[in-house]
Design a protein around this motif. Structure first.
Motif, short mmCIF file in Angstrom:
data_model
loop_
_atom_site.label_atom_id
_atom_site.label_comp_id
_atom_site.label_asym_id
_atom_site.label_seq_id
_atom_site.Cartn_x
_atom_site.Cartn_y
_atom_site.Cartn_z
N ARG A 84 18.81 -27.93 -24.00
CA ARG A 84 17.59 -27.20 -23.69
C ARG A 84 16.33 -27.91 -24.21
O ARG A 84 15.22 -27.50 -23.89
N TYR A 115 21.46 -29.94 -14.56
CA TYR A 115 21.33 -28.54 -14.93
C TYR A 115 22.60 -27.72 -14.67
O TYR A 115 22.54 -26.51 -14.52
N GLN A 136 18.98 -24.57 -12.60
CA GLN A 136 17.72 -24.78 -11.90
C GLN A 136 17.88 -26.02 -11.02
O GLN A 136 18.94 -26.60 -10.93
N ASN A 143 12.99 -26.14 -18.10
CA ASN A 143 12.55 -24.75 -18.04
C ASN A 143 11.70 -24.43 -16.81
O ASN A 143 10.97 -23.43 -16.80
N ASP A 144 11.80 -25.25 -15.77
CA ASP A 144 11.13 -24.95 -14.51
C ASP A 144 12.06 -24.07 -13.67
O ASP A 144 12.71 -24.53 -12.73
N PHE A 145 12.11 -22.80 -14.02
CA PHE A 145 13.10 -21.91 -13.42
C PHE A 145 12.72 -21.45 -12.02
O PHE A 145 13.48 -20.74 -11.37
#
Length: 363
Positions: A84, A115, A136, A143-145
């Motif tokens: 993460r 991912y 993702q 964290n670009d969900f």
């Protein structure tokens, strides 16, 4: 009701887990991977003594067991490289060939899968398939969900060591694709997939023909953001309900009942509890043979609980909660008869508590 047994109290960020008779000794084993250290461990039943499969692969977030070579020995499939905070290496899919003698497992690379987050082996119309879900989208930033994740299907080749594992994209439009469970949603005797995602609570129904080549139908049970999923007939009417933890890593444990056609009709939403803290595991069934369905759910935020929920009055949607453990920050769990005495037990990996435990049913 349950007696806790500590299997390993020192495996940081225990996450990926699979339960099967890997060693072929007639007892179930527990395989666990860590996302905090480079560790894939086999805990051999019935005593669950620890054996190391590999210490060369960080970020093992997902595991599955199958006889890839067809030689009668179970092998281990893993999704590793998950992190993460950093992206090197990217996530990858690989498998470990069981040793014919000794303790050395042979690693084989399958594919780079950016991912990668969950995997599952399913048998569709006699064909073993590996399903792989990504959190993702490929090429997105950490964290670009909003970059949709994917659901991939891999066909196990006849020669898995030397041949390419052929793959097919089942769906590339699943935002924040998190939870995956294999359940027979419609009761037709075939394995369905339930996915929990920002895109909603999704059901993928397998084709009647070729599970690899033919179309999987996607149904939306709820548009609400979901994190974990399961299906079971909670009220005993012969039609499965669908359970969910909501939203992502959420605080609500809910169940949905079909108000009409399970594929195209509406689903009624009922909240069992809103007291979870980063909910991260879910199961439902008659665990204690009392002819009533129980729900197991856990979380890995402060409180680190594994709970059992029993319906007091389904019409009024009232439930009684009991705590099984307060020091297991849930990664994943499996509900199986671990000691062969005919009673269902629980195996669990502790992601935030760094442990692996099993809970022996005593009744």
């Amino acid at each position: 009701m349950f007696k806790m047994h500590e299997i390993d109290d020192n495996i940081r960020s225990a996450y990926g887990m699979a339960v099967a008779d890997v060693t072929g000794n007639g007892h179930l084993d527990i395989v666990v991977g860590s996302t905090g250290i480079s560790m894939i461990a086999l805990y051999e039943g019935p005593d669950f003594a620890k054996r190391v499969i590999s210490e060369a692969h960080p970020g093992t977030i997902a595991l599955a067991v199958c006889d890839a070579t067809g030689n009668g020995q179970n092998d281990v499939i893993a999704g590793s490289g998950f992190g993460r905070r950093q992206r090197m290496p990217s996530e990858y899919l690989h498998w470990f060939q069981a040793p014919e003698r000794g303790d050395v497992w042979t690693q084989h690379f399958i594919d780079w899968v950016p991912y990668l987050h969950r995997i599952a082996m399913v048998n569709v119309n006699g064909q073993p398939l590996l399903l792989v879900a990504t959190l993702q989208g490929q090429g997105s930033h950490l964290n670009d969900f909003d970059a949709p994740g994917a659901l991939w299907c891999y066909r196990v080749p006849r020669d898995p060591v030397h041949q390419t594992w052929e793959k097919r994209l089942l769906d590339g439009h699943i935002k924040l694709n998190h939870g995956l469970s294999v359940c027979d949603v419609d009761g037709d005797g075939r394995p369905d997939l339930l996915l929990g995602a920002r895109s909603g609570l999704l059901w993928f129904e397998p084709p009647r023909g070729d599970g690899f080549a033919d179309h999987w139908q996607r149904w939306t049970i709820s548009p609400r953001e979901s994190s974990e999923t399961y299906a079971a007939d909670i009220d005993g009417d012969g039609v499965n309900e669908v359970l969910s933890i909501e939203p992502w890593h959420g605080h609500e444990l809910v169940w949905y009942k079909a108000a009409g056609d399970i594929r195209t009709g509406a689903w009624e939403r009922h909240v069992i509890s809103d007291k979870l803290n980063r909910g991260h595991s879910l199961w439902c069934g008659d665990i204690d043979d009392d002819n009533a369905m129980e729900v197991l759910a856990g979380y890995n935020g402060p409180g680190t609980a594994l709970n059992i929920y029993r319906a007091e009055n389904l019409d009024a949607n009232t439930w009684r909660v009991s705590q099984i453990d307060d020091h297991i920050g849930m990664g994943q769990m499996a509900v199986v008869d671990l000691n062969g005495n005919g009673k269902l037990d629980i195996a669990a990996s502790g992601m935030s508590t760094g442990n692996v435990r099993w809970y022996e049913q005593r009744r």
